[in-house]
Scaffold this motif. Sequence first.
Motif, PDB file in Angstrom:
ATOM      1  N   PHE A 181       0.836  -1.203   0.000  1.00 38.66           N
ATOM      2  CA  PHE A 181       0.000   0.000   0.000  1.00 38.66           C
ATOM      3  C   PHE A 181       0.874   1.257   0.000  1.00 38.66           C
ATOM      4  O   PHE A 181       0.623   2.213  -0.738  1.00 38.66           O
ATOM      5  CB  PHE A 181      -0.937   0.006   1.207  1.00 38.66           C
ATOM      6  CG  PHE A 181      -1.753   1.263   1.332  1.00 38.66           C
ATOM      7  CD1 PHE A 181      -2.803   1.513   0.463  1.00 38.66           C
ATOM      8  CD2 PHE A 181      -1.465   2.207   2.309  1.00 38.66           C
ATOM      9  CE1 PHE A 181      -3.551   2.683   0.560  1.00 38.66           C
ATOM     10  CE2 PHE A 181      -2.202   3.370   2.423  1.00 38.66           C
ATOM     11  CZ  PHE A 181      -3.251   3.612   1.547  1.00 38.66           C
ATOM     12  N   TYR A 239       0.813   4.876  -2.198  1.00 36.21           N
ATOM     13  CA  TYR A 239       0.127   5.934  -1.443  1.00 36.21           C
ATOM     14  C   TYR A 239       0.964   7.213  -1.439  1.00 36.21           C
ATOM     15  O   TYR A 239       2.162   7.183  -1.159  1.00 36.21           O
ATOM     16  CB  TYR A 239      -0.128   5.483  -0.002  1.00 36.21           C
ATOM     17  CG  TYR A 239      -0.661   6.596   0.880  1.00 36.21           C
ATOM     18  CD1 TYR A 239      -1.965   7.045   0.731  1.00 36.21           C
ATOM     19  CD2 TYR A 239       0.148   7.208   1.837  1.00 36.21           C
ATOM     20  CE1 TYR A 239      -2.454   8.085   1.523  1.00 36.21           C
ATOM     21  CE2 TYR A 239      -0.334   8.228   2.633  1.00 36.21           C
ATOM     22  CZ  TYR A 239      -1.638   8.661   2.468  1.00 36.21           C
ATOM     23  OH  TYR A 239      -2.114   9.686   3.247  1.00 36.21           O
ATOM     24  N   TYR A 298      -9.018   6.150  -0.384  1.00 33.03           N
ATOM     25  CA  TYR A 298      -8.971   4.723  -0.677  1.00 33.03           C
ATOM     26  C   TYR A 298     -10.062   3.982   0.089  1.00 33.03           C
ATOM     27  O   TYR A 298     -10.359   4.284   1.242  1.00 33.03           O
ATOM     28  CB  TYR A 298      -7.603   4.148  -0.286  1.00 33.03           C
ATOM     29  CG  TYR A 298      -6.459   4.766  -1.052  1.00 33.03           C
ATOM     30  CD1 TYR A 298      -5.960   4.160  -2.199  1.00 33.03           C
ATOM     31  CD2 TYR A 298      -5.892   5.967  -0.640  1.00 33.03           C
ATOM     32  CE1 TYR A 298      -4.912   4.730  -2.915  1.00 33.03           C
ATOM     33  CE2 TYR A 298      -4.855   6.555  -1.344  1.00 33.03           C
ATOM     34  CZ  TYR A 298      -4.367   5.927  -2.486  1.00 33.03           C
ATOM     35  OH  TYR A 298      -3.347   6.520  -3.182  1.00 33.03           O
TER      36      TYR A 298
END
Length: 282
Positions: free
Chosen positions: A219, A223, A231
């Motif tokens: 992630f 990000y 999200y």
Amino acid sequence: NHTFATFNTKFQFKLLRYLHQEQNVRHYIFEQSPAVGYIIEKVIIEDSESYMNYLSDMFYGPFFDLVKEVRDFNREQPDSGKIHMHGIDIERFPTFSLHTLARISEGMPSHRQGGEVFEQIKALESSEYQYGSARSFYAETHEGFDFQFGEVSAWESVKSIIDGANENRDSIVSYLGDDSTIFYSILKSMEVGREWYISEKRGDIKSPIVRERFMVAEFASFYDPNGPEKYYGQFGRCHLHKDQDAGHCYDYYMNSVANRINEMEESLENKVLVIPIFYYES
């Protein structure tokens, strides 16, 4: 609860569509590998028919239905409004990773430095392991067992591919360009996937830990703390629980991916909302 997959996927799409319309949420993270995420992106963003046919043959029915819903939704959206789907889990179903690596490697220069990696991928996909299970890829070989001439070990082959890709990283990145990021994410998901599999089979307490650590790292790879993106995701309850008193998960300390995302950036502290689903007739 994955037992209710059909209900879950229908509900997830409705909620995703609502969040897209009301909060401009354009990113969906889910409990599948980077390879599966790559394949799905090819379908929902590029409308790839070949990847769509592959998923139709290989993907679990309710999950495939969700992909079709998002694809049809995206067809009505401008490029800036399309929903993206990100697989952030380890690879538990290696055939998806092998297929994706082979497609990414097509047309790459096998005669140049590091090119043997692309040849090895092509060879492994053409072997009996093209549709191999996690066990056939990840299980330990019994001590004293020797492969005979012409026989292939799936894991030794994958490990050789990983080692070769790491040794020739600069060359491979130059060949693959933008696809190099997902290429190395897939290899890492298989490497950690095997570590998780062996740990799980041995009863090693680290098995859920290496999985959650991979998830949050994956992630973090896309990000942007300074960006405007929001999200939404769908995960089994054990990836979301707050502490060991949550029940039906682990009766020992295990920091879930939801907690880890909350802790990974100061900007995310107290910004992760867990929405549980309660099943009336469960």
